[in-house]
Design an enzyme around this catalytic site. Structure first.
Site, PDB file in Angstrom:
ATOM      1  N   THR A 156      -9.390  16.640   5.202  1.00  0.00           N
ATOM      2  CA  THR A 156     -10.068  15.651   4.368  1.00  0.00           C
ATOM      3  C   THR A 156     -11.002  14.843   5.262  1.00  0.00           C
ATOM      4  O   THR A 156     -10.612  14.385   6.336  1.00  0.00           O
ATOM      5  CB  THR A 156      -9.059  14.735   3.637  1.00  0.00           C
ATOM      6  OG1 THR A 156      -8.134  14.192   4.570  1.00  0.00           O
ATOM      7  CG2 THR A 156      -8.294  15.480   2.556  1.00  0.00           C
TER       8      THR A 156
ATOM      9  N   GLN B 282     -11.089  22.873  10.168  1.00  0.00           N
ATOM     10  CA  GLN B 282     -11.843  23.234   8.957  1.00  0.00           C
ATOM     11  C   GLN B 282     -13.332  23.114   9.233  1.00  0.00           C
ATOM     12  O   GLN B 282     -13.808  22.075   9.695  1.00  0.00           O
ATOM     13  CB  GLN B 282     -11.453  22.298   7.801  1.00  0.00           C
ATOM     14  CG  GLN B 282     -12.257  22.513   6.518  1.00  0.00           C
ATOM     15  CD  GLN B 282     -13.413  21.531   6.379  1.00  0.00           C
ATOM     16  OE1 GLN B 282     -13.341  20.409   6.878  1.00  0.00           O
ATOM     17  NE2 GLN B 282     -14.490  21.960   5.717  1.00  0.00           N
TER      18      GLN B 282
ATOM     19  N   ARG C 210     -19.650  13.437  -8.281  1.00  0.00           N
ATOM     20  CA  ARG C 210     -18.544  12.468  -8.400  1.00  0.00           C
ATOM     21  C   ARG C 210     -19.120  11.150  -8.895  1.00  0.00           C
ATOM     22  O   ARG C 210     -19.724  10.397  -8.144  1.00  0.00           O
ATOM     23  CB  ARG C 210     -17.848  12.311  -7.061  1.00  0.00           C
ATOM     24  CG  ARG C 210     -17.260  13.639  -6.632  1.00  0.00           C
ATOM     25  CD  ARG C 210     -16.597  13.594  -5.295  1.00  0.00           C
ATOM     26  NE  ARG C 210     -16.587  14.944  -4.761  1.00  0.00           N
ATOM     27  CZ  ARG C 210     -16.502  15.239  -3.473  1.00  0.00           C
ATOM     28  NH1 ARG C 210     -16.399  14.266  -2.586  1.00  0.00           N
ATOM     29  NH2 ARG C 210     -16.506  16.495  -3.081  1.00  0.00           N
TER      30      ARG C 210
ATOM     31  N   LYS D 285     -11.380  28.892   2.344  1.00  0.00           N
ATOM     32  CA  LYS D 285     -10.838  27.873   1.417  1.00  0.00           C
ATOM     33  C   LYS D 285     -11.796  27.675   0.245  1.00  0.00           C
ATOM     34  O   LYS D 285     -12.993  27.467   0.454  1.00  0.00           O
ATOM     35  CB  LYS D 285     -10.656  26.550   2.163  1.00  0.00           C
ATOM     36  CG  LYS D 285     -10.181  25.378   1.302  1.00  0.00           C
ATOM     37  CD  LYS D 285      -9.809  24.186   2.173  1.00  0.00           C
ATOM     38  CE  LYS D 285      -9.287  22.997   1.382  1.00  0.00           C
ATOM     39  NZ  LYS D 285     -10.339  22.166   0.825  1.00  0.00           N
TER      40      LYS D 285
ATOM     41  N   HIS E  59     -10.773  22.198  -4.601  1.00  0.00           N
ATOM     42  CA  HIS E  59     -11.168  20.991  -3.870  1.00  0.00           C
ATOM     43  C   HIS E  59     -10.610  19.735  -4.556  1.00  0.00           C
ATOM     44  O   HIS E  59     -11.251  18.683  -4.595  1.00  0.00           O
ATOM     45  CB  HIS E  59     -12.700  20.917  -3.802  1.00  0.00           C
ATOM     46  CG  HIS E  59     -13.239  20.367  -2.503  1.00  0.00           C
ATOM     47  ND1 HIS E  59     -13.808  21.136  -1.532  1.00  0.00           N
ATOM     48  CD2 HIS E  59     -13.293  19.096  -2.021  1.00  0.00           C
ATOM     49  CE1 HIS E  59     -14.210  20.385  -0.520  1.00  0.00           C
ATOM     50  NE2 HIS E  59     -13.899  19.131  -0.797  1.00  0.00           N
TER      51      HIS E  59
ATOM     52  N   ARG F 165       2.199  16.600  -5.885  1.00  0.00           N
ATOM     53  CA  ARG F 165       2.668  15.222  -5.683  1.00  0.00           C
ATOM     54  C   ARG F 165       4.187  15.150  -5.585  1.00  0.00           C
ATOM     55  O   ARG F 165       4.748  14.082  -5.386  1.00  0.00           O
ATOM     56  CB  ARG F 165       2.230  14.325  -6.856  1.00  0.00           C
ATOM     57  CG  ARG F 165       0.748  14.358  -7.150  1.00  0.00           C
ATOM     58  CD  ARG F 165      -0.089  13.626  -6.100  1.00  0.00           C
ATOM     59  NE  ARG F 165      -1.505  13.657  -6.444  1.00  0.00           N
ATOM     60  CZ  ARG F 165      -2.365  14.575  -5.985  1.00  0.00           C
ATOM     61  NH1 ARG F 165      -1.983  15.541  -5.142  1.00  0.00           N
ATOM     62  NH2 ARG F 165      -3.633  14.527  -6.351  1.00  0.00           N
TER      63      ARG F 165
HETATM   64  C1  LIG Z   1     -10.801  12.082   0.138  1.00  0.00           C
HETATM   65  C2  LIG Z   1     -10.877  13.585   0.215  1.00  0.00           C
HETATM   66  C3  LIG Z   1     -11.709  14.177   1.164  1.00  0.00           C
HETATM   67  C4  LIG Z   1     -11.769  15.585   1.262  1.00  0.00           C
HETATM   68  N1  LIG Z   1     -12.545  16.154   2.240  1.00  0.00           N
HETATM   69  C5  LIG Z   1     -12.514  17.496   2.416  1.00  0.00           C
HETATM   70  C6  LIG Z   1     -13.195  18.100   3.515  1.00  0.00           C
HETATM   71  O1  LIG Z   1     -13.845  17.416   4.318  1.00  0.00           O
HETATM   72  N2  LIG Z   1     -13.109  19.450   3.646  1.00  0.00           N
HETATM   73  C7  LIG Z   1     -12.400  20.231   2.768  1.00  0.00           C
HETATM   74  O2  LIG Z   1     -12.338  21.459   2.934  1.00  0.00           O
HETATM   75  N3  LIG Z   1     -11.745  19.685   1.728  1.00  0.00           N
HETATM   76  C8  LIG Z   1     -11.772  18.342   1.534  1.00  0.00           C
HETATM   77  N4  LIG Z   1     -11.055  17.787   0.504  1.00  0.00           N
HETATM   78  C9  LIG Z   1     -10.248  18.650  -0.381  1.00  0.00           C
HETATM   79  C10 LIG Z   1      -8.830  18.817   0.161  1.00  0.00           C
HETATM   80  O3  LIG Z   1      -8.805  19.561   1.353  1.00  0.00           O
HETATM   81  C11 LIG Z   1      -7.939  19.548  -0.857  1.00  0.00           C
HETATM   82  O4  LIG Z   1      -8.536  20.776  -1.201  1.00  0.00           O
HETATM   83  C12 LIG Z   1      -7.665  18.749  -2.127  1.00  0.00           C
HETATM   84  O5  LIG Z   1      -7.597  17.366  -1.849  1.00  0.00           O
HETATM   85  C13 LIG Z   1      -6.353  19.204  -2.756  1.00  0.00           C
HETATM   86  O6  LIG Z   1      -6.068  18.525  -3.922  1.00  0.00           O
HETATM   87  P1  LIG Z   1      -5.076  17.248  -3.986  1.00  0.00           P
HETATM   88  O7  LIG Z   1      -5.824  16.112  -3.382  1.00  0.00           O
HETATM   89  O8  LIG Z   1      -4.846  17.060  -5.443  1.00  0.00           O
HETATM   90  O9  LIG Z   1      -3.829  17.590  -3.219  1.00  0.00           O
HETATM   91  C14 LIG Z   1     -11.009  16.387   0.373  1.00  0.00           C
HETATM   92  C15 LIG Z   1     -10.180  15.777  -0.578  1.00  0.00           C
HETATM   93  C16 LIG Z   1     -10.101  14.398  -0.664  1.00  0.00           C
HETATM   94  C17 LIG Z   1      -9.171  13.777  -1.684  1.00  0.00           C
END
Ligand SMILES: Cc1cc2nc3c(=O)[nH]c(=O)nc-3n(C[C@H](O)[C@H](O)[C@H](O)COP(=O)(O)O)c2cc1C
Length: 386
Positions: free
Chosen positions: A81, A130, A167, A254, A278, A313
């Site tokens: 993230t 990543q 978003r 991914k 995502h 969750r």
């Molecule tokens: C605040 C935030 C930032 C994220 N940034 C990235 C990122 O930089 N690279 C990426 O591959 N996925 C990113 N994601 C997606 C997460 O890796 C993941 O796929 C997703 O959060 C999973 O769903 P969940 O939040 O319901 O568990 C981000 C998600 C969130 C919530």
């Protein structure tokens, strides 16, 4: 509320909501457009019913898995993230250490606020990197060389972000990659002094991995301009092959949601995939991830390691994903709620809650090891009946 009094991830989420300015909380929580996919990740999980086996005689459950030759005591990856430093100072480091402590893996994002080298040196746990394919092949190679040198073992290439998702919460708050500080944002910050002191007043977090491609003192706006300019909506399978060739270790793609793309990933020499939308932040209306696991696992599960994320969750959610065919899960928001709520103690608490819930669910389900979970333990309306 004291962090130990948080009994589930929902409690941590509420603590995070209270501690963060609204703009930041909405960035964490929000998703694309009408947030249909965000909600569907959850509602599809809720539709999965367990079919427990009784008198199964397990005193405790083994949650251990081996991914690409590395053992994990807990079958999860604290997911990649970006901009974690906006939730808590040094959040990337805090999360990497919490993952190590919990026996989970940690995936560092390209858009992290701690550098590849800092995180590499700070933990001996299982670390993945990543990659967002921003910039040109020279940039990719440089990032991958740095990650390999710093001890990151697996590469996760995220391919579901050809353009940023729409978003709308962030647009309304003027908080995209480009942060606009309006009087409202300032007031919001002042009303959250704990966060203001911990994050903002100690220097706005920077995208440490990308500084060298812009200039060493580049601020958040300059990096945002770089990523905007150097995105690749036209990323091709040839580019994916080039990235595969640059990385000697295990390689995961991914953002896969279809059987066809899972097969293509296999043909490209991927070792694994992350079934992901995502967290609903990109294509709104995309299929929920839990629905996608079983058909993909049936098609390629013997040849690819399958991870999945989206809406997890509860420990029970993790058990559902593993029953349907995932080898492990990726956690997005759940550990972020913890770190946003209370830094290191909160991140550790999030993983402890999920670990305890997973272990309890396994015993109640009558299954002694996550390695022996199968679709026989669950039923869902969208499941293929054999
Ligand atoms: C605040 C935030 C930032 C994220 N940034 C990235 C990122 O930089 N690279 C990426 O591959 N996925 C990113 N994601 C997606 C997460 O890796 C993941 O796929 C997703 O959060 C999973 O769903 P969940 O939040 O319901 O568990 C981000 C998600 C969130 C919530």
């Amino acid at each position: 509320m004291n962090i130990d009094a948080a009994i589930n991830i929902h409690d941590l989420r509420e603590l995070a909501r209270r501690r963060l300015p609204r703009v930041i909380y909405e960035y964490l929580e929000g998703a694309a457009e009408d947030e249909v996919t965000l909600r569907r990740n959850r509602s599809s999980l809720d539709e999965v019913e367990f079919i427990p086996r009784i008198v199964a005689g397990h005193k405790k459950a083994d949650l251990g898995v081996t991914l690409f030759g590395e053992s994990l005591a807990f079958p999860a990856v604290v997911g990649p993230t970006g901009m974690n430093g906006i939730f808590h100072r040094h959040a990337d480091l805090v999360l990497a250490r919490a993952a190590e402590q919990a026996g989970a893996a940690f995936a560092l994002a390209t858009a992290s606020n701690e550098s590849i080298e800092t995180v590499g040196a700070a933990t001996r746990g299982v670390k993945w990197f990543q990659l967002y394919p921003w910039g040109d092949r020279k940039v990719w190679r440089r990032l991958l060389d740095r990650a390999a040198a710093a001890g990151f073992t697996c590469l996760v290439l995220t391919v579901d972000t050809p353009v940023p998702g729409n978003r709308e919460r962030d647009r309304r708050n003027r908080f995209a990659h480009d942060v606009t500080i309006s009087p409202r944002t300032v007031l919001d910050g002042l009303l959250h002094p704990g966060w203001l002191w911990n994050v903002w007043l100690k220097g706005v977090p920077r995208f440490e991995n990308l500084l060298e491609f812009v200039h060493p003192a580049a601020d958040i706006h300059e990096i945002a301009a770089f990523t905007r300019k150097h995105r690749h909506p036209d990323l091709s399978w040839d580019d994916v092959a080039a990235i595969r060739a640059m990385w000697k270790g295990p390689f995961l793609i991914k953002g896969v949601l279809s059987v066809q793309d899972a097969r293509q990933a296999l043909n490209m020499g991927a070792d694994g995939i992350v079934i992901s939308n995502h967290g609903g932040r990109q294509l709104d209306g995309a299929v929920s991830t839990i629905q996608s696991i079983e058909p993909i696992a049936d098609a390629v599960g013997k040849r690819l390691t399958i991870l999945a994320d989206g809406g997890f969750r509860r420990g029970a959610d993790i058990v559902k994903a593993l029953s349907l065919g995932a080898n492990a899960v990726v956690l997005g928001r759940a550990p972020l709620y913890g770190v946003a709520a209370a830094g290191a103690a909160g991140a550790a608490r999030a993983l402890q809650i999920l670990e305890e819930e997973t272990a309890r669910t396994m015993i109640l389900l009558g299954c002694g090891s996550v390695k022996t979970l199968s679709p026989d333990y669950v039923s869902a309306p969208y499941q293929q009946r054999r």
